[in-house]
Design an enzyme around this catalytic site. Structure first.
Site, PDB file in Angstrom:
ATOM      1  N   ARG A   4      21.160  12.484 -23.652  1.00  0.00           N
ATOM      2  CA  ARG A   4      22.589  12.378 -23.373  1.00  0.00           C
ATOM      3  C   ARG A   4      23.121  13.715 -22.867  1.00  0.00           C
ATOM      4  NH1 ARG A   4      27.289  10.520 -27.185  1.00  0.00           N
ATOM      5  NH2 ARG A   4      26.197  11.704 -28.768  1.00  0.00           N
ATOM      6  N   SER A  50      16.216  17.903 -31.166  1.00  0.00           N
ATOM      7  CA  SER A  50      15.952  17.337 -32.505  1.00  0.00           C
ATOM      8  C   SER A  50      14.470  17.343 -32.874  1.00  0.00           C
ATOM      9  CB  SER A  50      16.486  15.918 -32.565  1.00  0.00           C
ATOM     10  OG  SER A  50      17.802  15.898 -32.102  1.00  0.00           O
ATOM     11  N   ASP A 106      19.685  18.052 -34.359  1.00  0.00           N
ATOM     12  CA  ASP A 106      20.684  16.977 -34.417  1.00  0.00           C
ATOM     13  C   ASP A 106      21.359  16.887 -35.783  1.00  0.00           C
ATOM     14  OD1 ASP A 106      18.306  16.131 -35.528  1.00  0.00           O
ATOM     15  OD2 ASP A 106      18.296  14.147 -34.612  1.00  0.00           O
TER      16      ASP A 106
END
Length: 887
Positions: free
Chosen positions: A519, A583, A637
């Site tokens: 994203r 992450s 994350d």
């Protein structure tokens, strides 16, 4: 003349179709929770959920009580080369005085007959599973219970209506004390018939009895059965259609003879349909017609004899004999002569015609109610043309020379869009009771073995406390300098030293890489009285070949996505500060430097492990030569999630991810972080708890299925805890359980499909759907629910031990402590398997377990609505604020 006289008994197709529609309405009422109490047709659930699948085996006893005789069978089902059934049976009389005496006497008689049978079979010392065919309307809440609603067919034993017949029989057996029996199933004779025929033809889904009484059962969709919990699969419904018309719905077609039969019966006003069609009443109906016709001078020259006036003297077997095509008239003469009426040849022809009209009406009425069931089955399946088999039993159907042919013909005429096979139950409903018992026995054995296997997934409170203690030890090892290197739970310092204070301001870019979706976000943060965060984002897929290609290919793909986003937003010229949510386990030396320790979650790009990912990103941007960005922070994350929630609630000091992978971070006191200089203040520590257990400390709770999933993963031996609880692997654990259960014959008839052999075919999102009861679309087996729910429950228990330990570590016990939890990795596009937290029951169970294991902590769970991307922008904003302050 007779046709005219019995005009009311001759029913047109139009009338039969109307009766079919009426019965369909009655079925609907019986199935409905609201209307069942007042419905005439009770539509009783039988708790028989499947016909035999061919894998049953064992030694069984079947009892068959439903008429004037009582049958006991021993049924041996074996598997040599193919399934075979051996049967031995004995018939015992049920005298009239016992049928009309007390319930205690009746069941003492049944127990005595059973004792005699077991003596003859020399099996008194064995405790065999017993199936009990009890052919009277019973309400069931489970397979081995039957509460008698009402006696029918001449039975009237007192003290039985409203009682459980299994309990009464068990009591009678216990009282004798000379043998023991395990009554596993009580079934209606229609169900027994369907099961007997289902053994030979697996299309059989209707059971029909036309004998002393009449009734039918069929396999109904669970979603239509309001009286039983659950919507998936099917269950056999015992219609108890003999009571059709008890509410007055057949008054227009009942004749004066039907009314007279009813008045003289043991149960006036009840079982009105049965009294119009079944063998118990057919002979008597004919007798009443003959008496009336004789009185009016239409038969026997008006002669009426005492025999003709005696109830029960003209039996249904006489109707069958008179209707035989060749010797029928001779039989009529013989029977009528015995009644003393000296019939003429014309009388014999007339009586034969009366018999035909009465028996034809019966076949027509049964065809119309059966037609309603066939239409229901067709509609349930949503097919244009139904192919099915009806299993049939009963003396009238078998013995009457014309009955079966007439019934078949009328049924096919009334339901032209159904292809119906009528299969005669050769060995009666007793074998069916044994088959129901065999299925029940097979299922109970399977459930015992399944429960035994899955018991390992049920972690006790003590086990969870033990896991908590181990996690505490692992965390301490990760924080200490001398043990950090060997520690599996790395407790990585993130160099994030504070959560947002509300003064952050500006436009920031954020990248979010951690699963199959990537994203890019533009986050506009405005401080002041009305703080606002405006976000624009775009989601890009990361193909598997890029995830597992070279590092250069991966970062070039990321930069291409960023370029597309900057074009899309029209901001390519601006050098914006950027936060990179990455992450994966990284060792950070500063806020903007993160050395990748190892890939997880299916990533395998080469030349990245041991490298600074911020450097790799900057190099990718340079190669592109299109734009420049100011990379301020690289964050995990979990940290992004914590920051997002801390912006809403300043008390938030834990971040938690339960998605494709699982991890947590929290604000640790600097004095406990030996890897970073300084004693003052706090710093966010990324636990990287997915590696918990990589040193073998969880081996006592890892199952064979966990080990199988680990062995075939990309990183065998690593991230063991994550593999036990996270979205990437839960579906795979369930798939391994399904394969094992199928190999052991518990599921799918022992057939492992090619699809099920495919790794990762059983996605974790299926578990969520299964828990929401929509699993039928997936695999269509109730066994799967059991497996998946247990697997989920185990993940929840394991997961919460670590989470609540963090809570205890950081909580000030009197203050509320929000905990940030990631909701989902994908905001648009296909549903992301990362949304484990949004599972049907996952969050509820997790919250409760945290409460149980950390009773002194007051915890609030705050869902991160905007994911960790917003958090990366906030960290960047905090980083910029701190950098500006230093400058």
């Amino acid at each position: 003349q007779i046709d005219k006289y019995l005009y009311a008994m001759r029913l047109s197709d139009e009338t039969l179709i109307d009766i079919m529609a009426r019965f369909r309405r009655e079925m609907k009422n019986g199935l409905s929770r609201d209307f069942n109490p007042t419905a005439a047709v009770k539509m009783l659930p039988t708790f028989v959920r499947s016909i035999p699948d061919g894998s049953e085996k064992g030694d069984f006893i079947a009892l068959d009580l439903g008429g004037s005789y009582f049958r006991i069978l021993r049924v041996k089902v074996s598997h040599e080369k193919k399934q075979t059934v051996q049967m031995e049976s004995e018939i015992y009389n049920t005298p009239e005085d016992i049928m009309h005496g007390s319930g205690t006497r009746l069941f003492d008689h049944v127990a005595e007959c059973l004792g005699d049978f077991m003596e003859k079979q020399q099996i008194k010392d064995k405790k065999l599973p017993v199936g009990f065919t009890f052919s009277f309307p019973c309400r069931q809440s489970k397979l081995d219970e039957g509460i008698l609603i009402t006696w029918t067919k001449r039975f009237k034993a007192s003290g039985v209506e409203g009682a459980d017949v299994v309990r009464l029989l068990n009591k009678a057996i216990k009282k004798r004390g000379d043998y023991d029996a395990d009554i596993m199933a009580v079934v209606n004779d229609t169900v027994g018939t369907m099961m007997t025929c289902g053994f030979d033809d697996q299309r059989c889904e209707v059971g029909l009895i036309i004998g002393t009484g009449t009734n039918a059962c069929y396999m109904e969709e669970m979603r239509h059965i309001d009286l039983v919990e659950g919507d998936e699969g099917r269950m056999c419904i015992n219609t108890e259609w003999g009571a059709f018309g008890d509410d007055g719905s057949l008054e227009d077609i009942r004749t004066e003879f039907d009314r007279e039969i009813d008045r003289g019966s043991l149960n006036p006003g009840k079982q009105l349909f049965e009294k119009m069609v079944s063998g118990l009443y057919m002979g008597e109906l004919v007798r009443l017609i003959l008496v009336k016709m004789a009185k009016e001078g239409l038969l026997f020259e008006g002669r009426i004899t005492p025999e003709l006036l005696t109830k029960g003297k003209f039996e249904t077997k006489h109707v069958s004999a008179i209707e035989k095509s060749k010797e029928g008239l001779n039989k009529a003469k013989e029977i009528l002569t015995r009644l003393g009426v000296e019939p003429s040849h014309e009388d014999c022809i007339a009586v034969q015609h009366v018999c035909t009209i009465v028996s034809f009406r019966s076949a027509n009425l049964v065809a119309s109610t059966l037609g309603a069931i066939l239409n229901q089955l067709r509609d349930n399946k949503g097919v244009g043309r139904l192919r099915t088999t009806v299993g049939v039993d009963g003396s009238l159907y078998k013995m009457h020379p014309q009955y079966a042919r007439r019934l078949h013909k009328t049924t096919r005429r009334l339901v032209p869009d159904s292809e119906v096979r009528f299969l005669l139950s050769e060995s009666g409903s007793g074998k069916g009771a044994a088959m129901v018992t065999a299925v029940a026995y097979r299922l109970s054995e399977q459930h015992r073995l399944i429960d035994e296997t899955l018991a390992e997934f049920k972690l006790t409170h003590e086990q969870l406390l033990q896991v908590k203690k181990r996690m505490r030890a692992e965390m301490e090892a990760g924080l200490k300098k001398k043990t950090h290197e060997s520690a599996k739970v790395k407790m990585l310092p993130t160099f994030v030293r504070s959560t947002p204070d509300g003064t952050e301001n500006g436009d920031f870019l954020a990248l979010d890489l951690g699963g199959t979706n990537f994203r890019v976000l533009l986050v506009k943060i405005r401080s002041g009285k009305r703080r606002t965060v405006e976000m624009h984002n775009k989601i890009y897929a990361i193909p598997i070949e890029v995830m597992q290609g070279t590092g250069e290919e991966l970062f070039d793909h990321i930069v291409t996505c960023i370029s597309d986003f900057l074009d899309y937003m029209g901001i390519k010229g601006a050098r914006l500060p950027l936060g990179f949510t990455f992450s994966f386990p990284c060792k950070q030396t500063s806020l903007d430097a993160g050395i990748l320790l190892n890939w997880t979650k299916g990533f395998k790009a080469t030349d990245c492990e041991g490298e600074d990912v911020v450097y790799l990103l900057r190099e990718g941007i340079k190669r592109r030569e299109e734009f420049d960005l100011d990379v301020v922070a690289v964050v995990n994350d979990t940290v992004g999630t914590m920051m997002t929630c801390a912006y809403e609630d300043p008390n938030c000091e834990i971040g938690l991810i339960v998605g494709t992978g699982s991890n947590a971070c929290y604000m640790e006191e600097m004095r406990n972080i030996e890897m970073v200089d300084g004693e003052q203040g706090r710093m966010c520590v990324n636990t990287e708890w997915g590696a918990f257990g990589d040193n073998g400390c969880l081996d006592d709770i890892r199952t064979i299925y966990d080990k199988a999933v680990d062995d075939y993963s990309l990183n065998a031996g690593k991230q063991r805890y994550e593999k036990m609880i996270s979205g990437m692997y839960l579906g795979e654990i369930v798939r391994n359980i399904l394969i094992d259960f199928t190999k052991r014959g518990f599921l799918f008839r022992g057939q492992i499909s090619e699809t099920l052999k495919t790794r990762h075919i059983f996605e974790t999102k299926f578990l969520s759907q299964i828990e929401r009861d929509s699993w039928r679309a997936l695999l269509g087996s109730p066994g799967i629910i059991l497996v998946s729910v247990r697997a989920c429950a185990s993940a929840e228990g394991l997961f919460t031990t670590s989470l609540e330990f963090l809570v205890m570590l950081t909580a000030k016990s009197r203050e509320g402590l929000p905990v940030a939890v990631l909701h989902s990795a994908g905001a648009v596009g296909p549903p992301s398997p990362a949304a484990i937290f949004s599972f049907h029951s996952f969050s509820r169970i997790m919250h409760q377990t945290v409460k149980d294991l950390a009773p002194n902590c007051d915890v609030t769970f705050l869902l991160s609505e905007d994911g960790s991307g917003k958090g990366a922008a906030l960290i960047t904003a905090v980083g910029c604020r701190l950098r500006d302050a230093e400058q």
